[in-house]
Scaffold this active site. Structure first.
Site: not given
Lengths: 470, 470
Positions: A40-41, A80, A84, A136, A138, A161, A237, A289-290, A310
């Site tokens: 995540d991130d 996110c 996803r 996660k 989301h 998140s 994240h 994810d990004n 992001k």
């Protein structure tokens, strides 16, 4: 009321849709296990093997040496929820309703991934796979949207998140508490098992460790069947947390501690696969994810030589450090072919002997040609959306930006470009040198792709923008 | 006249200085060969293993997997001449006269590396090493300054940069011809063997190939003795050239073609060492003289996540992608300890059994503790000079900038900082977050290092600024 109806519809519709779209293929001992490890991130430049000087990632480095390092691998969106949704459905968020003016789902959202969408887990289940979602989600925290209603046999993780459930949820820019006052008690995030909340607030300091243990357990318990594990870490994240063993151990500070714990986790998963004799029958994919959340100072990662991070449609927002690993099956090397998280769905279907949904437009392509050195990669284009607007398109090595907007929580610097900005991503991966003037023919060609894309586009209601009926 | 006198002095003085400084150590079959491969203007982010997405460097990637990837390795200056002088003498350019208001030596310069300096080649010769310099020298093109007067048995290469000997030598900024009109005939650069010019203009298209062949030949001819090879490519300094086999082959365009030919060259050197049974008795180091020349658009490289490039004292100007390789001796891994090209001199002396010069201040430290996992790295500080001024100092993880100035041929944006800017290079390798306010004690500590450094500094005449006597 609407909850009950949705739940009812989902139960009724699921088998119908799958019969229409996915052939039940015979179970076979050659069906490989599939593990997707999703961060995540995480920034393009945050792993040793992708050039970070002070984050030590020996397990991921080794995974890349033994497997394939993909240097042009994209996500379906730069935040996110839509990112996803793209991975899980193999479709752009603009098609599955998982994008909107609200960038992601929040604890007060009432929308989520619709039952009419087919998930990678549902497809694999028709081929006899055991499926688990750890981490996660989301894609909707209301019961009908949870993983166990989307093809996963089990779920252990947080539904959105790790910085949510604050009183001041929308306070993006001055997220000081996330950096200075990092008490997990400050975030009333639920930890769930299947459909039950088992801990609230989730004790985030041990969460990477617990996701790892859960994953290792799932692998061990399912070693006789083909399985699909979707391990979606909710870090790095912000707010950042590590277990004690990783506190203050990294040269990169807290952010590095977090990545090094994730690296440890990857090592645990691969070691378990090796020890259980599953390594040669398991494809593991590592990505995120990004891009990095740059507004968070040293708590945000680095996109390396890529521009921005992001939330943006610059490369730093949507290109991720990606590794494929499958000893004996995947030829080690560096792959510069384009790929996307959306491609994991059709690739997994092919490997599992499951049919690819045929009743809808899918955005994923089969990655087998690149993975198994069978020929040219099939992905030739990439569409970069932000919210519900098409900001940029890549075709082969060229990327045209129609709209640019920097930073996530940032400035009002949205700019329209006509003619679009044009970059050659091979020669100029940092998107520094606009060559639009020299190549009107390439822009024209990309415009044809845009027309084709838009002519077949049906945009459903945004699940992110849905409000309680008033 | 002055040439003859200098030549005379050098012949007389050389033995005296060496007796004073370097013990003649017995030749021994365990003396390892030493190969330094030195590029020109290669950026921190330009190799696959350092994160470049479209430059393919399989040989360097493998070298890094088998050896050590150093992520905090510095050069002694951010432009050619002083950086090369630092490597060759193990001393900062401010001590050896090889920096000045003119940034580098030009074809009309009359200065060069003084005979009073001891070179790494001279030191190794006292231990019985065969020595060769192949490639770019740039420490003086007049006869008394050439490699064969500085401890090298032989020399094959160009005496200064490959963009020199133009009528408009000082035309830095609008170096359009270097990018558009890339005829090598445009640069009347001499190619020399020992002290003779054997080709002029040097045919630059085949130059990397010929340096490689020369190096392979030297290795084969000297396999019975310990040898030292200094292979200093004059690329990817603009103008860029490749041999036919590499033309238009890289996804990164011409710059990538050039790097991929250098990668091929590295492969040839390592393969020769393996085939001749020398791999386990040879330490190979790969690095470059300074960061990427960013003003040259897509003909310039990338410093990855590091800030700025060539000519500056930001990390992108002076930190280089560095690999040590010595199968069986060096434990594979990533090393984040500080190191410098100046450290190669004492490290080589130690390995060769040659004494380290004791009659002068040396800036290099022995890298053995880091290379052979014997303990903590010895380098704790790094001094960043530009021209003859101290711009910045790194101590442990902290770097203080007293002066900053961006770009090489750029803007007049010189700024003095009091208090200095302070960055934590571990947490913040991109030098984005100034933390001076929070850490006055660290600045005070660094100021003590500066005082210590300056109190013992004796600055000789600048060889770069010397003019013909009028």
């Amino acid at each position: 009321m609407s909850f009950k109806i949705n739940l009812f519809l989902s139960v009724i519709l699921l088998p119908v849709l799958l019969v229409n779209s996915c052939k039940n293929s015979p179970e076979s001992s050659t069906q490989p296990n599939i593990v997707i490890i999703f961060c995540d991130d995480l920034g393009y430049g945050d792993l040793g093997t992708f050039g970070h000087p002070t984050i030590r990632t020996p397990n991921l480095d080794q995974m890349a040496e033994e497997g394939q390092k993909w240097t042009n691998f994209y996500v379906g969106a730069s935040v996110c929820t839509p990112s996803r949704a793209a991975l899980i459905t193999g479709r752009l968020p603009i098609r599955n309703g998982m994008c909107g003016n609200r960038r992601v789902l929040f604890p007060n959202s009432i929308g989520g991934l619709q039952k009419s969408e087919i998930t990678i887990a549902e497809a694999l289940k028709t081929s006899g796979y055991a499926t688990a979602c750890v981490g996660k989600w989301h894609l909707g925290h209301l019961p009908e949207y949870l993983p166990t209603n989307h093809g996963f046999d089990s779920y252990f993780g947080i539904p959105y998140s790790n910085d949510m459930d604050l009183e001041r949820t929308e306070d993006w820019v001055n997220h000081d508490h996330a950096m200075k006052e990092r008490k997990y008690q400050f975030y009333n995030v639920p930890l769930m098992r299947d459909r039950e909340i088992i801990e609230r607030p989730a004790v985030q300091t041990t969460i990477t460790k617990r996701y790892t243990e859960e994953s290792v357990k799932f692998i061990r318990e399912n070693k006789e069947n083909p399985f699909f594990l979707y391990l979606a870490h909710n870090l790095p994240h912000i707010p950042l947390y590590t277990s004690e063993a990783f506190q203050d151990t990294s040269l990169r500070g807290l952010y590095g501690d977090v990545i090094e714990e994730i690296d440890w986790s990857v090592g645990q998963v691969l070691e378990t696969l090796r020890n259980e004799g599953l390594a040669e029958n398991t494809m593991v994919v590592f990505t995120s994810d990004n891009g990095p959340w740059l507004v968070f100072d040293q708590h945000g990662g680095s996109a390396g030589l890529l521009r921005e991070g992001k939330g943006t449609t610059w490369e730093g927002g949507m290109r991720e450090p990606t590794i494929f690993w499958w000893p004996g099956m995947i030829n080690p090397g560096v792959v510069a072919d384009m790929g996307s998280t959306m491609d994991l769905f059709p690739t997994a279907c092919k490997l599992a002997g499951a049919d690819f949904p045929a009743d809808r437009i899918m955005d994923g392509v089969d990655l087998s040609p690149s993975l198994f050195n069978e020929g040219e990669g099939l992905r030739k284009t990439m569409f970069y959306y932000r919210r519900t607007e098409l900001y940029a398109v890549r075709k082969d090595m060229y990327k045209a930006h129609f709209i640019t907007e920097s930073a996530y929580a940032g400035d009002d610097n949205l700019m329209h470009h006509n003619p679009p900005l044009l970059f050659h991503l091979g020669h100029d991966p940092s998107e520094k040198y606009n060559i639009a003037e020299d190549h009107p023919e390439i822009i024209a060609d990309i415009m044809l792709e845009v027309e084709r894309h838009q002519s077949e586009l049906v945009i459903p209601e945004s699940q992110l923008d849905r409000k309680k009926s008033e």
